[in-house]
Motif scaffolding. Structure first.
Motif, short mmCIF file in Angstrom:
data_model
loop_
_atom_site.label_atom_id
_atom_site.label_comp_id
_atom_site.label_asym_id
_atom_site.label_seq_id
_atom_site.Cartn_x
_atom_site.Cartn_y
_atom_site.Cartn_z
N GLY A 110 16.41 -7.47 -0.15
CA GLY A 110 16.16 -6.15 0.43
C GLY A 110 16.08 -6.26 1.92
N MET A 111 15.62 -5.21 2.55
CA MET A 111 15.57 -5.16 4.00
C MET A 111 14.55 -6.12 4.59
SD MET A 111 16.41 -1.22 4.85
CE MET A 111 16.28 -1.59 6.55
N SER A 112 13.49 -6.45 3.83
CA SER A 112 12.43 -7.30 4.37
C SER A 112 12.74 -8.79 4.25
CB SER A 112 11.10 -7.01 3.67
OG SER A 112 11.14 -7.48 2.34
N GLY A 113 13.62 -9.17 3.35
CA GLY A 113 13.90 -10.57 3.12
C GLY A 113 12.91 -11.22 2.16
N TYR A 114 11.98 -10.42 1.60
CA TYR A 114 10.99 -10.93 0.66
C TYR A 114 11.08 -10.15 -0.64
CZ TYR A 114 8.90 -13.44 4.53
OH TYR A 114 8.70 -14.29 5.58
N ALA A 115 10.73 -10.81 -1.74
CA ALA A 115 10.72 -10.16 -3.04
C ALA A 115 9.41 -10.52 -3.75
CB ALA A 115 11.90 -10.62 -3.88
N LEU A 116 8.92 -9.60 -4.56
CA LEU A 116 7.72 -9.87 -5.35
C LEU A 116 8.12 -10.62 -6.61
CD1 LEU A 116 5.55 -6.63 -5.15
CD2 LEU A 116 5.19 -8.81 -4.00
N GLY A 117 7.37 -11.66 -6.92
CA GLY A 117 7.55 -12.39 -8.17
C GLY A 117 6.60 -11.81 -9.20
N GLU A 118 5.86 -12.65 -9.87
CA GLU A 118 4.91 -12.21 -10.88
C GLU A 118 3.64 -11.66 -10.25
OE1 GLU A 118 5.10 -14.77 -14.72
OE2 GLU A 118 5.10 -16.13 -13.00
N SER A 119 2.95 -10.79 -10.98
CA SER A 119 1.65 -10.26 -10.56
C SER A 119 0.64 -10.53 -11.65
CB SER A 119 1.72 -8.76 -10.31
OG SER A 119 2.51 -8.48 -9.19
N GLU A 120 -0.59 -10.84 -11.24
CA GLU A 120 -1.69 -11.10 -12.18
C GLU A 120 -2.84 -10.16 -11.88
OE1 GLU A 120 -2.14 -13.33 -14.70
OE2 GLU A 120 -0.12 -14.17 -14.52
N PHE A 121 -3.40 -9.56 -12.93
CA PHE A 121 -4.59 -8.72 -12.80
C PHE A 121 -5.79 -9.63 -12.58
CE2 PHE A 121 -8.29 -6.87 -15.03
CZ PHE A 121 -8.47 -5.75 -14.24
N ILE A 122 -6.59 -9.34 -11.56
CA ILE A 122 -7.77 -10.13 -11.24
C ILE A 122 -9.01 -9.27 -11.47
CG2 ILE A 122 -8.98 -11.42 -9.44
CD1 ILE A 122 -6.31 -12.68 -10.32
N ARG A 123 -9.97 -9.84 -12.21
CA ARG A 123 -11.24 -9.14 -12.46
C ARG A 123 -12.26 -9.56 -11.41
NH1 ARG A 123 -12.60 -8.25 -18.60
NH2 ARG A 123 -14.46 -7.62 -17.49
N LEU A 124 -13.20 -8.68 -11.13
CA LEU A 124 -14.28 -9.00 -10.20
C LEU A 124 -15.24 -10.02 -10.82
CD1 LEU A 124 -15.34 -5.54 -8.72
CD2 LEU A 124 -14.51 -7.51 -7.43
N PHE A 125 -15.76 -10.89 -9.98
CA PHE A 125 -16.83 -11.82 -10.32
C PHE A 125 -16.46 -12.86 -11.38
CE2 PHE A 125 -18.81 -7.70 -9.21
CZ PHE A 125 -19.33 -8.07 -7.98
N ILE A 126 -15.18 -12.99 -11.70
CA ILE A 126 -14.73 -13.98 -12.69
C ILE A 126 -13.67 -14.85 -12.03
CG2 ILE A 126 -13.56 -14.34 -14.89
CD1 ILE A 126 -14.79 -11.70 -15.84
N ALA A 127 -13.95 -16.14 -11.92
CA ALA A 127 -12.95 -17.06 -11.39
C ALA A 127 -11.78 -17.10 -12.38
CB ALA A 127 -13.54 -18.45 -11.19
N THR A 128 -10.57 -16.91 -11.86
CA THR A 128 -9.38 -16.79 -12.69
C THR A 128 -8.37 -17.84 -12.29
OG1 THR A 128 -9.74 -14.40 -12.82
CG2 THR A 128 -7.56 -15.20 -13.41
#
Length: 123
Positions: free
Chosen positions: A70-88
């Motif tokens: 795209g125009m930015s030269g960057y692409a999003l790979g995978e995404s992970e949902f992060i919960r508060l107060f829990i090391a993931t």
């Protein structure tokens, strides 16, 4: 393997606050947090905290890969949902090149603290 502290390298720690008015209403939200680090491991540790102990959703942690798509030269790979107060522990897909991370905070958050570790041990 994961329980050895020497196998983890803390690469990011930051706190962000929204801009609020005198009534405590948000007038400028917390934007995406760009983690300025080049990751080589596909295993990442993440901990998000906030002053709101009654919430559970911290946001989404996403891979950012340099790719001419795209125009930015960057692409999003995978995404992970992060919960508060829990090391993931997040295990992203391994690409040939290194990547960085971006963390998207919900618009209604007044504050967030984010810590990111990269796994440096052998699997």
């Amino acid at each position: 393997m994961f329980s050895e502290a020497s196998n983890w390298n803390q690469v990011f720690f930051a706190s962000r606050n929204a801009v609020t008015n005198q009534n405590g209403e948000i007038i400028q939200r917390i934007g995406s947090i760009e983690i300025i680090h080049t990751f080589n491991s596909n295993t990442i540790g993440c901990l998000a905290t906030s002053s709101r102990a009654d919430w559970y959703k911290a946001g989404y942690l996403s891979q950012v890969i340099q790719a001419p798509l795209g125009m930015s030269g960057y692409a999003l790979g995978e995404s992970e949902f992060i919960r508060l107060f829990i090391a993931t522990i997040c295990k992203f897909q391994k690409f040939e090149s290194s990547y960085s991370l971006s963390f998207d905070v919900p618009f209604y958050f007044k504050d967030i603290t984010l810590t990111i570790w990269e796994f440096t041990g052998q699997m």
